[in-house]
Design a protein around this motif. Structure first.
Motif, PDB file in Angstrom:
ATOM      1  N   TRP A   1       2.736   5.569  -0.839  1.00 42.46           N
ATOM      2  CA  TRP A   1       2.506   3.905  -0.795  1.00 42.46           C
ATOM      3  C   TRP A   1       2.193   4.773  -2.514  1.00 42.46           C
ATOM      4  O   TRP A   1       2.497   3.815  -3.015  1.00 42.46           O
ATOM      5  N   ASN A   2       2.111   5.961  -2.329  1.00 46.19           N
ATOM      6  CA  ASN A   2       2.170   5.592  -4.219  1.00 46.19           C
ATOM      7  C   ASN A   2       3.815   5.766  -4.533  1.00 46.19           C
ATOM      8  O   ASN A   2       3.317   5.613  -5.742  1.00 46.19           O
ATOM      9  N   PHE A   3       4.145   5.460  -4.026  1.00 49.16           N
ATOM     10  CA  PHE A   3       5.875   5.580  -4.417  1.00 49.16           C
ATOM     11  C   PHE A   3       6.148   4.638  -4.286  1.00 49.16           C
ATOM     12  O   PHE A   3       6.745   3.952  -5.318  1.00 49.16           O
ATOM     13  N   ILE A   4       5.797   3.695  -3.065  1.00 47.93           N
ATOM     14  CA  ILE A   4       5.702   1.956  -3.318  1.00 47.93           C
ATOM     15  C   ILE A   4       5.170   1.517  -3.800  1.00 47.93           C
ATOM     16  O   ILE A   4       5.942   0.085  -4.579  1.00 47.93           O
TER      17      ILE A   4
ATOM     18  N   LEU B   1      -1.315  -2.327  -3.338  1.00 51.15           N
ATOM     19  CA  LEU B   1      -2.239  -1.324  -3.613  1.00 51.15           C
ATOM     20  C   LEU B   1      -3.469  -1.446  -2.567  1.00 51.15           C
ATOM     21  O   LEU B   1      -4.690  -0.096  -2.476  1.00 51.15           O
ATOM     22  N   LEU B   2      -3.287  -2.723  -2.442  1.00 48.47           N
ATOM     23  CA  LEU B   2      -5.008  -2.312  -1.299  1.00 48.47           C
ATOM     24  C   LEU B   2      -4.118  -2.230   0.184  1.00 48.47           C
ATOM     25  O   LEU B   2      -5.705  -1.271   0.336  1.00 48.47           O
TER      26      LEU B   2
ATOM     27  N   TYR C   1      -6.732   0.693   2.006  1.00 47.27           N
ATOM     28  CA  TYR C   1      -7.665   0.265   2.873  1.00 47.27           C
ATOM     29  C   TYR C   1      -7.274   0.326   4.308  1.00 47.27           C
ATOM     30  O   TYR C   1      -7.256   0.714   4.801  1.00 47.27           O
ATOM     31  N   GLY C   2      -5.107   0.821   4.219  1.00 48.47           N
ATOM     32  CA  GLY C   2      -4.812   0.924   5.427  1.00 48.47           C
ATOM     33  C   GLY C   2      -3.402  -0.426   5.855  1.00 48.47           C
ATOM     34  O   GLY C   2      -4.258  -1.547   5.572  1.00 48.47           O
ATOM     35  N   SER C   3      -3.140  -0.092   6.296  1.00 52.79           N
ATOM     36  CA  SER C   3      -1.981  -1.155   6.500  1.00 52.79           C
ATOM     37  C   SER C   3      -2.632  -1.871   8.439  1.00 52.79           C
ATOM     38  O   SER C   3      -2.253  -3.166   8.505  1.00 52.79           O
ATOM     39  N   ARG C   4      -3.781  -1.670   8.597  1.00 55.05           N
ATOM     40  CA  ARG C   4      -4.330  -2.165   9.318  1.00 55.05           C
ATOM     41  C   ARG C   4      -5.677  -2.857   9.537  1.00 55.05           C
ATOM     42  O   ARG C   4      -6.404  -4.020  10.697  1.00 55.05           O
ATOM     43  N   SER C   5      -5.621  -2.808   8.245  1.00 59.06           N
ATOM     44  CA  SER C   5      -6.783  -3.798   7.547  1.00 59.06           C
ATOM     45  C   SER C   5      -6.961  -5.065   7.296  1.00 59.06           C
ATOM     46  O   SER C   5      -5.300  -5.468   6.855  1.00 59.06           O
ATOM     47  N   TRP C   6      -7.087  -5.800   7.622  1.00 58.51           N
ATOM     48  CA  TRP C   6      -6.984  -7.375   7.294  1.00 58.51           C
ATOM     49  C   TRP C   6      -7.315  -8.126   6.103  1.00 58.51           C
ATOM     50  O   TRP C   6      -6.658  -9.051   5.544  1.00 58.51           O
ATOM     51  N   LEU C   7      -7.779  -7.302   4.532  1.00 59.10           N
ATOM     52  CA  LEU C   7      -8.366  -7.003   3.479  1.00 59.10           C
ATOM     53  C   LEU C   7      -6.998  -7.813   2.635  1.00 59.10           C
ATOM     54  O   LEU C   7      -6.541  -8.771   2.529  1.00 59.10           O
TER      55      LEU C   7
END
Length: 341
Positions: free
Chosen positions: A108-111, A247-248, A252-258
């Motif tokens: 996710w840092n590269f993305i 960034l979110l 928080y991870g891809s499974r988070s709804w936020l």
């Protein structure tokens, strides 16, 4: 490079045929590459880069034969539309390589770095275009003249095909691959693409050699008033939304709804501010061209992709598709399509 440009411009139909054939052959890569996605993605990225560069060369062909050996005039010092198209062609490769070498968490840092680069390029393009609405994420330059621009010189650009936007899930990459294949085929068969190229050539001949003075942010807001402010707010939210989403997810991870809810909220707010421009009262100060109206409709359709993003896809959409497959599994063709979905 100049010799290559001349060859591409003289054999553009042949170049288009070769590009379409090469993209079709990518589906026939040997099965031994299936263990790693890097090689197929690298091949696809290279073909996309070559295609984008060739289209840029063809669409900047001078109409005057005496200018064939000179560099065509540019409206800006940097071809942002070409840059965004190249970023689209390499972003999935960056994600796949980051995941392979650094793992699911560190990728996710590269993305995020990729999305931040695209945000800066789109903001610069928004400024250089005179604060016109970005078409297809900036890959198609907004060179249409509206009623308010009748007395202004027309800017030229490089029309490209639609790019991807936001997070790159496996489901999204499959949809994007099919979209790229269809778009490459459409460039050969769709007559409208050639009409857009002809319109681009006319814009080149009408372009003055002097630099075009574009409005500053303050002058644009003072002239357009509230409708102009709403349009810029909608564009900035549309540009920044993918970076905020990544960034979110990184935090928080891809499974988070936020991240899902925040991204959807930004899209809805930006869409609402842009849609308000279509009201009769605001339309008096800021007229939208037909391509800009089509862009607003396209963005509304993109909201449906939230059903294909995690966690909504994993918790709801996938279950609905599996239920549909069981129900329609015995129906010819329909059951097959439901299973592939």
């Amino acid at each position: 490079m100049e010799a290559y440009k001349r060859w591409v411009r003289r054999n553009k139909e042949y170049v288009h045929s070769l590009e379409s054939l090469a993209n079709g052959l990518t589906w026939l890569l040997p099965e031994r590459f299936s263990e790693s996605e890097i090689i197929p993605e690298a091949v696809t990225s290279i073909l996309g880069i070559v295609t984008a560069v060739n289209e840029h060369i063809i669409e900047t062909t001078p109409t005057n034969p005496s200018q064939m050996h000179t560099r065509p005039p540019e409206t800006s010092s940097f071809p942002y539309s070409l840059f965004l198209t190249l970023m689209k062609d390499v972003e999935t490769l960056v994600e796949v390589m980051a995941q392979h070498f650094y793992g699911d968490d560190n990728k996710w840092n590269f993305i995020a770095a990729t999305e931040a680069t695209k945000v800066l390029a789109r903001l610069a393009l928004l400024r250089n275009s005179g604060y016109k609405m970005l078409l297809h994420g900036g890959e198609t330059v907004n060179d249409e003249k509206g009623p308010n621009d009748a007395n202004q010189p027309q800017t030229r650009g490089h029309p490209f095909q639609q790019g991807r936007n936001g997070h790159f899930t496996y489901e999204g990459r499959a949809l994007a691959a099919m979209s790229r294949f269809g778009e490459n085929a459409r460039m050969i068969s769709d007559p409208t693409w050639f009409h857009r190229a002809e319109h681009h050539q006319r814009a080149i001949t009408q372009l003055p050699e002097t630099d075009i003075k574009r409005p500053t942010l303050l002058s644009f807001l003072s002239e357009k008033g509230l409708p102009g402010g709403l349009m810029i707010m909608g564009e900035v939210m549309f540009i920044a939304r993918p970076l905020v989403y990544v960034l979110l997810i990184r935090k928080y991870g891809s499974r988070s709804w936020l991240p899902w809810f925040v991204s959807l909220t930004i899209d809805l707010i930006g869409m609402s501010s842009s849609t308000m421009l279509l009201t009769s009262q605001n339309a008096r100060k800021l007229h939208l061209s037909d391509p800009e109206k089509d862009e607003l409709r396209r963005r509304k359709l993109l909201l449906a992709l939230y059903l294909m993003r995690d966690p909504c896809f994993g918790k709801y959409t996938r279950r609905r598709l599996e239920s549909t497959e069981k129900t329609l599994g015995h129906v010819p063709v329909v059951g097959f399509l439901a299973g592939q979905s």
